[in-house]
Design an enzyme around this catalytic site. Structure first.
Site, PDB file in Angstrom:
ATOM      1  N   CYS A   1      42.099  64.005 -22.824  1.00 50.49           N
ATOM      2  CA  CYS A   1      41.219  65.050 -23.333  1.00 50.49           C
ATOM      3  C   CYS A   1      40.211  64.404 -24.270  1.00 50.49           C
ATOM      4  O   CYS A   1      40.388  63.273 -24.717  1.00 50.49           O
ATOM      5  CB  CYS A   1      42.007  66.076 -24.139  1.00 50.49           C
ATOM      6  SG  CYS A   1      43.273  66.893 -23.188  1.00 50.49           S
TER       7      CYS A   1
ATOM      8  N   GLY B   1      37.957  64.653 -19.458  1.00 53.44           N
ATOM      9  CA  GLY B   1      38.641  65.849 -18.968  1.00 53.44           C
ATOM     10  C   GLY B   1      37.659  66.758 -18.268  1.00 53.44           C
ATOM     11  O   GLY B   1      36.618  67.075 -18.838  1.00 53.44           O
TER      12      GLY B   1
ATOM     13  N   ASN C   1      43.903  65.914 -28.667  1.00 49.47           N
ATOM     14  CA  ASN C   1      43.933  64.881 -27.636  1.00 49.47           C
ATOM     15  C   ASN C   1      45.202  64.059 -27.852  1.00 49.47           C
ATOM     16  O   ASN C   1      45.430  63.546 -28.948  1.00 49.47           O
ATOM     17  CB  ASN C   1      42.684  64.000 -27.762  1.00 49.47           C
ATOM     18  CG  ASN C   1      42.687  62.796 -26.831  1.00 49.47           C
ATOM     19  OD1 ASN C   1      42.046  61.797 -27.104  1.00 49.47           O
ATOM     20  ND2 ASN C   1      43.393  62.881 -25.734  1.00 49.47           N
ATOM     21  N   GLY C   2      46.008  63.926 -26.790  1.00 53.70           N
ATOM     22  CA  GLY C   2      47.271  63.189 -26.909  1.00 53.70           C
ATOM     23  C   GLY C   2      48.395  64.034 -26.366  1.00 53.70           C
ATOM     24  O   GLY C   2      48.155  65.134 -25.836  1.00 53.70           O
TER      25      GLY C   2
ATOM     26  N   CYS D   1      46.311  52.752 -27.409  1.00 55.10           N
ATOM     27  CA  CYS D   1      46.494  52.734 -25.948  1.00 55.10           C
ATOM     28  C   CYS D   1      45.556  51.695 -25.334  1.00 55.10           C
ATOM     29  O   CYS D   1      44.337  51.837 -25.377  1.00 55.10           O
ATOM     30  CB  CYS D   1      46.182  54.102 -25.362  1.00 55.10           C
ATOM     31  SG  CYS D   1      46.136  54.094 -23.565  1.00 55.10           S
TER      32      CYS D   1
ATOM     33  N   TYR E   1      40.456  51.311 -18.683  1.00 53.71           N
ATOM     34  CA  TYR E   1      39.937  52.301 -17.739  1.00 53.71           C
ATOM     35  C   TYR E   1      39.354  53.567 -18.357  1.00 53.71           C
ATOM     36  O   TYR E   1      38.305  54.036 -17.927  1.00 53.71           O
ATOM     37  CB  TYR E   1      41.067  52.669 -16.762  1.00 53.71           C
ATOM     38  CG  TYR E   1      40.735  53.803 -15.823  1.00 53.71           C
ATOM     39  CD1 TYR E   1      39.630  53.728 -14.967  1.00 53.71           C
ATOM     40  CD2 TYR E   1      41.522  54.954 -15.775  1.00 53.71           C
ATOM     41  CE1 TYR E   1      39.324  54.772 -14.100  1.00 53.71           C
ATOM     42  CE2 TYR E   1      41.224  55.995 -14.909  1.00 53.71           C
ATOM     43  CZ  TYR E   1      40.127  55.895 -14.071  1.00 53.71           C
ATOM     44  OH  TYR E   1      39.825  56.913 -13.227  1.00 53.71           O
TER      45      TYR E   1
ATOM     46  N   CYS F   1      53.593  57.073 -18.762  1.00 54.50           N
ATOM     47  CA  CYS F   1      53.092  57.229 -20.138  1.00 54.50           C
ATOM     48  C   CYS F   1      53.575  58.563 -20.692  1.00 54.50           C
ATOM     49  O   CYS F   1      53.583  59.564 -19.978  1.00 54.50           O
ATOM     50  CB  CYS F   1      51.564  57.210 -20.120  1.00 54.50           C
ATOM     51  SG  CYS F   1      50.840  57.525 -21.748  1.00 54.50           S
TER      52      CYS F   1
ATOM     53  N   CYS G   1      49.677  49.608 -27.714  1.00 53.91           N
ATOM     54  CA  CYS G   1      50.764  50.070 -26.850  1.00 53.91           C
ATOM     55  C   CYS G   1      50.497  49.505 -25.461  1.00 53.91           C
ATOM     56  O   CYS G   1      49.368  49.532 -24.979  1.00 53.91           O
ATOM     57  CB  CYS G   1      50.777  51.597 -26.784  1.00 53.91           C
ATOM     58  SG  CYS G   1      51.904  52.249 -25.518  1.00 53.91           S
TER      59      CYS G   1
ATOM     60  N   CYS H   1      53.316  51.140 -20.450  1.00 48.77           N
ATOM     61  CA  CYS H   1      53.293  51.377 -19.001  1.00 48.77           C
ATOM     62  C   CYS H   1      53.376  50.072 -18.216  1.00 48.77           C
ATOM     63  O   CYS H   1      53.611  50.090 -17.009  1.00 48.77           O
ATOM     64  CB  CYS H   1      52.083  52.218 -18.597  1.00 48.77           C
ATOM     65  SG  CYS H   1      50.548  51.662 -19.316  1.00 48.77           S
TER      66      CYS H   1
HETATM   67 FE1  SF4 Z   1      48.303  53.820 -22.922  1.00 44.77          FE
HETATM   68 FE2  SF4 Z   1      50.147  52.936 -21.201  1.00 44.77          FE
HETATM   69 FE3  SF4 Z   1      50.770  53.223 -23.805  1.00 44.77          FE
HETATM   70 FE4  SF4 Z   1      50.309  55.381 -22.283  1.00 44.77          FE
HETATM   71  S1  SF4 Z   1      52.016  53.905 -22.068  1.00 44.77           S
HETATM   72  S2  SF4 Z   1      49.563  55.026 -24.364  1.00 44.77           S
HETATM   73  S3  SF4 Z   1      48.708  54.635 -20.865  1.00 44.77           S
HETATM   74  S4  SF4 Z   1      49.258  51.800 -22.890  1.00 44.77           S
END
Ligand code: SF4
Length: 527
Positions: free
Chosen positions: A64, A90, A164-165, A298, A304, A444, A494, A497
């Site tokens: 979002c 979004g 957002n989140g 993220c 992307y 995720c 993070c 994924c």
């Molecule tokens: Fe981003 Fe992947 Fe972490 Fe989700 S799991 S916040 S898509 S890096």
């Protein structure tokens, strides 16, 4: 309403749908009844499709975007422009709430920002402060009741929330609140925050807001508009971006800096992880009331999601992607004639790959940016139709060439397979697929819509099996180490994924589902 039932066997995403979609038609796909209008909408509107069976564009989905402005005579129009710049985050619904210092006014709808707001609607959004939101549903079903900002009238007065989140303990909190008598209006996880604020015994709204944020877990970059001021907050991990800007003395907040650029606002700084801002008239008051955590931005925002012209987590996305392309060329060098990006997200990385390898860059795939909602389906079956709607190969660039094809990620592998097949059909001699991320192996829970773990091709298949499935001559993924070297402060990200190591605890009810889910079982995506 006209109604029909037909059986369509599962033959991949591009089944031909002969029935027009202005009637309710149910189709049976592997025993699952799906509304044909849903299938059609994923072909017509691939970016926002949420159906796993018919999805023609196999990408993780943006989450979002939020935009807020305080104390500006043209607040609604500025918010409209801000949302316009954030449309890529979004496309399912959008909304704006304005404040005239006594009351809040809401306008929202399904679809694109440009389709929802016209002169008359903007004219009705009175006031000098505005909060806007574009939504792709990562939790909660896709319908107008879940559009944001969510506007409520509580005993504390009217407030509007844009988020957002994704909250990782929302289902648990919702059940507790319901047992206590709360009645939920939407299926969005964001509504939990409003219930917590409303039920808090804290003296002021700001204190109740902070208390609610201490209770929720997961990812939030959000803003709360009241008639007099705006509260803005970012979770202590800083999963999603959020920045502060200024235009003619008025403060703005936005998910990405590209929204500031469009309105000629000056970039001030990021909202810090764990920070709460109170923006009133022309002043900003900052607090750090949330427990400090190691940042976990993220990394997919750089790979992307975010626009290449945005400054995100301390570096422009374009710079990060070029770096990823350079590392990719070093890690997965190959003899080739031409580097071709999968547009748009692969472009910056392909430039980096080309610069590092010395192989010329060519735009061998042209993207149609104007795939709209009205579309006449072919009467005859056309191979790879759904991908061709969006991408067309340029034959004279590809014919008899050894092609390095650069893309950002592989999710299920179905779109990559189709792109490789249309490039091969255009006469390419060899296709070497290069991906600017590691294999995606885990879902995720922080606001990006991912398929379940078993649908992620890399969770069960080796790189060589994926290469065979896709039909490329070679396949190379960028290492996580190089991804993190391509962004600023790579230790603060993070990457769950890719690693299956989550920076926060995931509530059992969320983890069991193996993906972030709607709070209401009845509204979940079909499985
Ligand atoms: Fe981003 Fe992947 Fe972490 Fe989700 S799991 S916040 S898509 S890096």
């Amino acid at each position: 309403m006209p109604f029909a039932i037909s059986h369509i066997p599962s033959r991949g995403p591009f089944i031909s749908i002969r029935d027009r979609v202005d009637v309710d038609v149910l189709v049976d796909v592997d025993g699952l009844w799906i509304n044909a209008s849903c299938i059609a909408s994923c072909i017509l509107h691939p970016v926002s499709c949420i159906c796993k069976y018919m999805l023609p564009w196999d990408k993780l989905k943006e989450e979002c975007g939020i935009f807020g402005i305080v104390s500006h005579p043209e607040a609604a129009r500025i918010a409209y422009l801000g949302l316009y710049a954030l449309q890529h985050r979004g496309q399912e619904s959008a909304g704006i709430v304005t404040s005239d210092r006594k009351r809040l006014h809401l306008a929202s709808g399904m679809g694109y920002v440009a389709d929802i707001f016209d002169e008359t609607r903007l004219e009705r959004l009175q006031g000098d402060s505005a909060l806007g939101h574009v939504r792709y549903s990562t939790a909660g079903a896709s319908n107008l009741v879940n559009a944001q900002p969510i506007l409520i009238d509580s005993w504390r007065g009217p407030v509007a929330l844009a988020h957002n989140g994704n909250l990782t303990n929302a289902a648990t909190l919702k059940h507790e609140l319901e047992r206590d008598g709360a009645i939920f209006h939407s299926t969005s996880d964001s509504e939990v925050i409003l219930h917590l604020i409303s039920r808090s015994r804290r003296r002021t709204l700001q204190e109740a807001f902070v208390e609610a944020l201490r209770t929720v877990q997961g990812a939030f970059s959000l803003a709360l508009l009241t008639p007099e001021y705006m509260l803005v907050a970012r979770d202590p991990y800083g999963f999603r971006p959020l920045c502060l800007g200024r235009i003619n003395g008025s403060y703005v907040v936005a998910s990405e800096t590209c929204a500031l650029d469009l309105i000629n606002a000056e970039y001030v700084r990021e909202v810090e992880p764990g920070e709460v801002l109170r923006i009133e008239q022309n002043s900003v008051d900052s607090q750090l009331p949330l427990p400090k955590q190691k940042p976990a931005h993220c990394v997919f925002e750089h790979i992307y999601f975010s626009r290449p012209d945005s400054l995100v987590f301390g570096r422009t996305v374009n710079t990060s992607r070029r770096e990823m392309g350079r590392y990719l060329a070093r890690e997965h060098a190959v003899e080739a004639d031409v580097v071709v990006p999968v547009p748009d997200s692969g472009v910056s990385a392909a430039i980096g790959y080309s610069q590092e390898s010395g192989i010329p860059l060519e735009f061998g795939l042209i993207r149609n940016h104007y795939v709209g909602r009205t579309f006449i389906e072919p009467r005859q079956s056309i191979r790879n139709f759904g991908v061709k709607v969006k991408l067309n190969p340029v034959r004279e660039i590809l014919r008899d060439k050894r092609v390095v094809l650069v893309d950002d990620s592989i999710v299920r592998g179905t779109t990559s397979k189709k792109i490789v097949s249309i490039i091969r059909a255009a006469g390419a001699k060899e296709i070497h697929l290069r991906i600017t991320s590691p294999p995606v192996i885990a879902p995720c829970f922080y606001g990006i819509d991912t398929p379940t773990r078993h649908e992620l091709i890399a969770s069960t298949k080796s790189v060589e099996s994926i290469r065979k499935f896709i039909g490329a001559d070679s396949l190379g993924y960028l290492s996580l180490e190089s991804v993190l070297k391509s962004v600023a402060n790579g230790k603060d990200y993070c990457s769950a994924c890719f690693t299956n190591r989550y920076p926060t605890e995931i509530a059992a009810d969320t983890a069991d589902d193996d993906r972030q889910r709607s709070l209401f079982a009845a509204d979940e995506d079909p499985e």
